[in-house]
Design a protein around this motif. Sequence first.
Motif, short mmCIF file in Angstrom:
data_model
loop_
_atom_site.label_atom_id
_atom_site.label_comp_id
_atom_site.label_asym_id
_atom_site.label_seq_id
_atom_site.Cartn_x
_atom_site.Cartn_y
_atom_site.Cartn_z
N LYS A 1 -62.63 -33.41 34.94
CA LYS A 1 -62.73 -33.74 36.37
C LYS A 1 -61.60 -34.68 36.80
O LYS A 1 -61.23 -34.71 37.96
CB LYS A 1 -64.08 -34.38 36.68
CG LYS A 1 -65.25 -33.42 36.58
CD LYS A 1 -66.54 -34.08 36.99
CE LYS A 1 -67.12 -34.75 35.76
NZ LYS A 1 -68.43 -35.33 35.95
N GLU A 2 -61.07 -35.44 35.85
CA GLU A 2 -59.99 -36.39 36.16
C GLU A 2 -58.70 -35.67 36.55
O GLU A 2 -57.79 -36.29 37.10
CB GLU A 2 -59.72 -37.31 34.97
CG GLU A 2 -60.90 -38.16 34.54
CD GLU A 2 -61.33 -39.15 35.60
OE1 GLU A 2 -60.47 -39.65 36.37
OE2 GLU A 2 -62.54 -39.45 35.67
N LEU A 3 -58.61 -34.38 36.27
CA LEU A 3 -57.41 -33.62 36.62
C LEU A 3 -57.37 -33.20 38.09
O LEU A 3 -56.35 -32.73 38.57
CB LEU A 3 -57.29 -32.37 35.74
CG LEU A 3 -56.93 -32.64 34.28
CD1 LEU A 3 -57.04 -31.36 33.47
CD2 LEU A 3 -55.54 -33.24 34.17
N ALA A 4 -58.48 -33.40 38.80
CA ALA A 4 -58.51 -33.05 40.22
C ALA A 4 -57.46 -33.89 40.95
O ALA A 4 -57.42 -35.11 40.83
CB ALA A 4 -59.89 -33.32 40.80
N GLY A 5 -56.59 -33.23 41.66
CA GLY A 5 -55.54 -33.93 42.39
C GLY A 5 -54.31 -34.27 41.56
O GLY A 5 -53.37 -34.86 42.07
N ALA A 6 -54.30 -33.90 40.28
CA ALA A 6 -53.13 -34.17 39.44
C ALA A 6 -52.00 -33.23 39.85
O ALA A 6 -52.24 -32.10 40.28
CB ALA A 6 -53.47 -33.96 37.97
N PRO A 7 -50.75 -33.68 39.73
CA PRO A 7 -49.64 -32.79 40.08
C PRO A 7 -49.58 -31.58 39.16
O PRO A 7 -50.06 -31.63 38.01
CB PRO A 7 -48.40 -33.67 39.89
CG PRO A 7 -48.84 -34.92 39.23
CD PRO A 7 -50.32 -35.00 39.30
N ALA A 8 -49.00 -30.51 39.64
CA ALA A 8 -48.92 -29.27 38.86
C ALA A 8 -48.15 -29.46 37.56
O ALA A 8 -48.39 -28.74 36.60
CB ALA A 8 -48.27 -28.18 39.70
N THR A 9 -47.27 -30.43 37.50
CA THR A 9 -46.46 -30.66 36.30
C THR A 9 -47.17 -31.52 35.25
O THR A 9 -46.64 -31.69 34.16
CB THR A 9 -45.14 -31.35 36.68
OG1 THR A 9 -45.44 -32.56 37.38
CG2 THR A 9 -44.28 -30.45 37.54
N PHE A 10 -48.35 -32.04 35.57
CA PHE A 10 -49.09 -32.88 34.61
C PHE A 10 -49.61 -32.02 33.48
O PHE A 10 -50.31 -31.03 33.70
CB PHE A 10 -50.25 -33.59 35.31
CG PHE A 10 -50.96 -34.58 34.42
CD1 PHE A 10 -50.45 -35.85 34.26
CD2 PHE A 10 -52.12 -34.22 33.75
CE1 PHE A 10 -51.09 -36.76 33.43
CE2 PHE A 10 -52.76 -35.13 32.93
CZ PHE A 10 -52.25 -36.40 32.78
N LYS A 11 -49.24 -32.37 32.24
CA LYS A 11 -49.62 -31.57 31.08
C LYS A 11 -50.94 -32.04 30.49
O LYS A 11 -51.18 -33.24 30.34
CB LYS A 11 -48.55 -31.67 30.00
CG LYS A 11 -47.24 -31.06 30.36
CD LYS A 11 -46.28 -31.21 29.18
CE LYS A 11 -44.93 -30.64 29.48
NZ LYS A 11 -44.01 -30.80 28.32
N SER A 12 -51.76 -31.07 30.11
CA SER A 12 -53.00 -31.36 29.39
C SER A 12 -53.33 -30.14 28.54
O SER A 12 -52.81 -29.05 28.78
CB SER A 12 -54.14 -31.68 30.34
OG SER A 12 -54.50 -30.52 31.08
#
Length: 153
Positions: free
Chosen positions: A86-97
Amino acid sequence: MPAAFAAGAPKFERDVLGVIYAGHGDEIPVSAFPVDGTFPTGTAKWEKRNIALEIPAWDTKTCIQCGKCAYVCPHAVLRIKVYDSKELAGAPATFKSSDPKDKDWAGLKYTIQVAPEDCTGCGICVDICPAKKQERDAPEGHQHGGATAAARA
């Protein structure tokens, strides 16, 4: 050369360490140093030198998530995080996970973040990576499995 420490850094960092890093340490009077000869701890958090010509880049496809890169980094440039997706909501498209390989972390996400301003480009993280590929001659930097030394733009 830009100032070694931000204007908001404590006086010792700006007026002593900053002068030393600028190559003018001989000009500092002895009275500027602590009487007992010790330096304050935690000064590295103010130091943002941007000196690395190549910085590590995390390759999510080949990383085995052993954590050795973060363990050996002498400047704490690499930070490993395991967190709720859920913490990825709003993360930029380039954020790697990626999904964690450890079964105890099922349903969570895994990220290795790099602090480019703190990196010195020593390459220890790349050298220690057990998933590394031998592609040192690649023009864009050296690719080594989970850890890649990527050239700065």
